[in-house]
Scaffold this motif. Structure first.
Motif, PDB file in Angstrom:
ATOM      1  N   GLY A   1      35.723  76.667  15.659  1.00  0.00           N
ATOM      2  CA  GLY A   1      37.817  76.045  15.685  1.00  0.00           C
ATOM      3  C   GLY A   1      37.848  76.438  16.711  1.00  0.00           C
ATOM      4  O   GLY A   1      38.409  78.000  16.796  1.00  0.00           O
ATOM      5  N   VAL A   2      37.809  75.875  17.618  1.00  0.00           N
ATOM      6  CA  VAL A   2      38.911  76.515  19.226  1.00  0.00           C
ATOM      7  C   VAL A   2      40.611  76.035  18.861  1.00  0.00           C
ATOM      8  O   VAL A   2      41.053  77.103  19.859  1.00  0.00           O
ATOM      9  N   GLN A   3      41.250  75.219  18.563  1.00  0.00           N
ATOM     10  CA  GLN A   3      42.238  74.653  17.835  1.00  0.00           C
ATOM     11  C   GLN A   3      43.056  74.329  19.531  1.00  0.00           C
ATOM     12  O   GLN A   3      43.823  73.594  19.450  1.00  0.00           O
TER      13      GLN A   3
ATOM     14  N   GLN B   1      30.148  66.339  22.668  1.00  0.00           N
ATOM     15  CA  GLN B   1      29.747  65.229  21.713  1.00  0.00           C
ATOM     16  C   GLN B   1      29.960  64.818  20.613  1.00  0.00           C
ATOM     17  O   GLN B   1      30.555  63.459  19.958  1.00  0.00           O
ATOM     18  N   HIS B   2      31.108  65.469  20.277  1.00  0.00           N
ATOM     19  CA  HIS B   2      32.062  65.756  18.982  1.00  0.00           C
ATOM     20  C   HIS B   2      33.243  66.350  19.629  1.00  0.00           C
ATOM     21  O   HIS B   2      33.279  67.790  19.494  1.00  0.00           O
ATOM     22  N   LEU B   3      34.796  66.007  18.703  1.00  0.00           N
ATOM     23  CA  LEU B   3      35.375  66.596  18.634  1.00  0.00           C
ATOM     24  C   LEU B   3      36.805  65.964  17.307  1.00  0.00           C
ATOM     25  O   LEU B   3      36.911  64.823  16.963  1.00  0.00           O
ATOM     26  N   SER B   4      36.833  66.656  16.735  1.00  0.00           N
ATOM     27  CA  SER B   4      38.403  66.886  16.132  1.00  0.00           C
ATOM     28  C   SER B   4      39.598  67.122  16.070  1.00  0.00           C
ATOM     29  O   SER B   4      39.443  68.118  16.470  1.00  0.00           O
ATOM     30  N   ALA B   5      40.238  66.090  16.440  1.00  0.00           N
ATOM     31  CA  ALA B   5      41.842  66.345  15.821  1.00  0.00           C
ATOM     32  C   ALA B   5      42.555  66.226  15.641  1.00  0.00           C
ATOM     33  O   ALA B   5      42.697  64.736  15.183  1.00  0.00           O
ATOM     34  N   TYR B   6      43.342  67.486  14.825  1.00  0.00           N
ATOM     35  CA  TYR B   6      44.284  67.142  13.715  1.00  0.00           C
ATOM     36  C   TYR B   6      45.779  67.419  14.133  1.00  0.00           C
ATOM     37  O   TYR B   6      45.792  68.195  15.164  1.00  0.00           O
ATOM     38  N   HIS B   7      46.396  66.743  13.421  1.00  0.00           N
ATOM     39  CA  HIS B   7      47.340  66.885  13.773  1.00  0.00           C
ATOM     40  C   HIS B   7      48.070  67.894  12.618  1.00  0.00           C
ATOM     41  O   HIS B   7      47.568  68.401  11.711  1.00  0.00           O
ATOM     42  N   LEU B   8      49.154  69.316  13.383  1.00  0.00           N
ATOM     43  CA  LEU B   8      49.370  70.476  12.660  1.00  0.00           C
ATOM     44  C   LEU B   8      50.267  69.997  10.778  1.00  0.00           C
ATOM     45  O   LEU B   8      50.842  68.790  10.945  1.00  0.00           O
TER      46      LEU B   8
ATOM     47  N   MET C   1      40.442  70.677  17.521  1.00  0.00           N
ATOM     48  CA  MET C   1      42.121  71.218  18.291  1.00  0.00           C
ATOM     49  C   MET C   1      42.875  70.617  17.168  1.00  0.00           C
ATOM     50  O   MET C   1      42.702  69.503  16.181  1.00  0.00           O
ATOM     51  N   ILE C   2      44.023  71.717  17.658  1.00  0.00           N
ATOM     52  CA  ILE C   2      45.006  70.888  16.425  1.00  0.00           C
ATOM     53  C   ILE C   2      45.596  70.545  17.926  1.00  0.00           C
ATOM     54  O   ILE C   2      45.752  70.786  18.829  1.00  0.00           O
ATOM     55  N   MET C   3      47.249  69.074  17.134  1.00  0.00           N
ATOM     56  CA  MET C   3      48.275  68.940  18.055  1.00  0.00           C
ATOM     57  C   MET C   3      49.776  69.219  17.249  1.00  0.00           C
ATOM     58  O   MET C   3      49.456  69.333  16.289  1.00  0.00           O
TER      59      MET C   3
ATOM     60  N   SER D   1      59.058  67.106  17.498  1.00  0.00           N
ATOM     61  CA  SER D   1      59.620  65.727  16.836  1.00  0.00           C
ATOM     62  C   SER D   1      58.347  64.700  16.488  1.00  0.00           C
ATOM     63  O   SER D   1      57.446  64.871  17.239  1.00  0.00           O
ATOM     64  N   GLU D   2      58.626  64.062  16.026  1.00  0.00           N
ATOM     65  CA  GLU D   2      57.731  62.816  15.323  1.00  0.00           C
ATOM     66  C   GLU D   2      57.550  62.220  16.404  1.00  0.00           C
ATOM     67  O   GLU D   2      56.356  61.567  16.399  1.00  0.00           O
ATOM     68  N   ASP D   3      58.264  61.656  17.106  1.00  0.00           N
ATOM     69  CA  ASP D   3      58.001  61.258  18.412  1.00  0.00           C
ATOM     70  C   ASP D   3      56.567  61.787  18.771  1.00  0.00           C
ATOM     71  O   ASP D   3      55.970  60.531  19.762  1.00  0.00           O
ATOM     72  N   VAL D   4      56.932  63.490  19.938  1.00  0.00           N
ATOM     73  CA  VAL D   4      56.476  63.420  20.329  1.00  0.00           C
ATOM     74  C   VAL D   4      55.063  63.118  19.658  1.00  0.00           C
ATOM     75  O   VAL D   4      53.094  63.064  20.165  1.00  0.00           O
ATOM     76  N   GLY D   5      54.478  63.964  17.858  1.00  0.00           N
ATOM     77  CA  GLY D   5      53.139  63.542  17.821  1.00  0.00           C
ATOM     78  C   GLY D   5      53.047  62.882  17.984  1.00  0.00           C
ATOM     79  O   GLY D   5      51.511  62.215  17.807  1.00  0.00           O
TER      80      GLY D   5
END
Ligand code: SF4
Length: 392
Positions: free
Chosen positions: A123-125, A188-195, A163-165, A221-225
């Motif tokens: 859990g780096v985030q 080799q693997h990355l999970s990139a979640y939207h907060l 990681m969280i964006m 904003s949603e656009d940046v997301g």
């Protein structure tokens, strides 16, 4: 034959992160000190519930939480020894443990590796201290970097970073910098979640819909997301980690098999407080024709669990519900819905069942057919939640 996985929940954390709705208790709360009693009860649950599956070969093992890496090594060993009495697996079987960078030294990582764990999910985030602080993480960016290096040194060949964006106060440029730092470690693997703002979390009180005031660190904003999401997918693809699910990216051959089993609607037994199981009817009650499977969820209450009252909620999944759930999970993946798998699982033709939605989303170029597979297009991925809800 469908795959069968095991999930073990370890519900203890040093501190409760502001955005987290997983079941866990933090240090300082009375229940935090019940780790030994918890493990004793967990062993009893494994022994009892493994009975119908004695000697079964398991597809994957996953220790999640909470923070499993926080548990004393001898308690982890006890759980693994118990599982090995009832189930069969080899060193080739994917065995993942989640770890929080602050809770593992090089020495502890070596012990965890020696217990047979061969995949570490960290859990780096974020690598930026200011965002880690906002999230309520206990580690710094430098500590995360050191733990990644330690994981490789301890012999883990498979390491994932979560990681969280779209973090509070984060700009698109901040996001790019964070992901480039992650890529400098050649994952080799990355999970990139939207907060997401989950109910019942500290973040809900700050950022929830009903909160009128704008916080000093507003959510992007949603656009940046959307910009972050699109760029992340392109950048990771260019780095050799194509997406194989909306939030998951891997070098070919390093996909998380445990999560793939969830998305392919495979079976899993979950033990521990708050853990969920998904068991097909042939294992439970072959006489029931209408029910496809049963989902069981244990109490999210440590004292109740330790008293032997494990099961909190049990839900029968009918064939109709099962079809919707399978589509919901499969549409989020690179493979999409495999019409042959669908028909084998539910004995029903896929196109006829969902003709109305398939036509609509193909016309809008959100969905594409490729042989036996229906998958979301890059444009469709941006509307995934709306699209999959139609299939449910
Ligand atoms: S360490 Fe993980 S499980 Fe624990 S509170 Fe933070 S996000 Fe949740």
């Amino acid at each position: 034959m469908r795959n069968f996985s095991i999930y073990i929940h370890i519900p203890f954390c040093e501190v409760k992160c502001g955005y987290c709705d997983f079941f866990s208790v933090a240090r300082g709360y009375e229940d935090f000190d019940l780790q030994k009693q918890y493990v004793d009860e967990l062993i009893r649950e494994i022994e009892t519930r493994s009975e119908p599956y004695q000697g079964k070969k398991i597809h994957t093992l996953f220790f999640g939480g909470g923070t499993p890496s926080l548990l004393e090594s001898k308690l982890l060993e006890k759980i693994i020894q118990t599982l090995s009495k009832y189930f069969m697996w080899s060193s080739e079987t994917e065995f993942t443990m989640e770890a929080n960078p602050k809770t593992v030294s090089l020495e502890k990582l070596k012990i965890i590796r020696s217990l047979g764990v061969n995949r570490l999910s960290m859990g780096v985030q974020s690598f930026e201290d200011r965002f880690l602080k906002v999230l309520g993480r206990i580690h710094s960016g430098d500590e995360a970097k050191k733990t990644i290096a330690d994981a490789y040194q301890a012999g883990f060949e498979k390491v994932n970073f979560d990681m969280i964006m779209a973090l509070p106060g984060q700009t698109f440029e901040d996001r790019k910098k964070d992901l480039e730092t992650a890529l400098s470690f050649h994952p080799q693997h990355l999970s990139a979640y939207h907060l997401t703002i989950e109910a019942g979390t500290a973040f809900e009180k700050i950022y929830g819909k009903s909160v009128g005031a704008i916080h000093e660190l507003p959510l992007p904003s949603e656009d940046v997301g959307v910009q972050c999401l699109t760029w992340t997918r392109d950048r990771l693809r260019a780095a050799g980690l194509p997406p194989y699910e909306i939030s998951n990216f891997a070098k070919p051959g390093f996909e998380c098999r445990h999560n793939q089993n969830y998305w392919e609607y495979g079976e899993y037994l979950g033990c521990g407080a708050g853990a969920a199981s998904f068991l097909k009817m042939n294992q439970l009650d072959a006489s029931s024709k209408k029910t496809f499977a049963v989902r069981q969820t244990n109490h999210r209450d440590l004292k109740k669990y330790i008293s032997g009252d494990w099961l909190g909620f049990s839900e029968e999944i009918t064939h109709k519900m099962g079809m919707g759930e399978y589509c919901m999970l499969a549409l989020r993946t690179r493979e999409g819905v495999n019409t042959q798998t669908f028909e084998a699982l539910f004995g029903q033709e896929f196109y006829q069942t969902y003709e109305k939605y398939l036509k609509k989303y193909q016309d809008q170029h959100f969905l594409i057919k490729n042989g036996h597979h229906f998958t979301l297009t890059e444009q469709g991925i941006l509307y995934a939640d709306t699209i999959v809800s139609d299939f449910i």
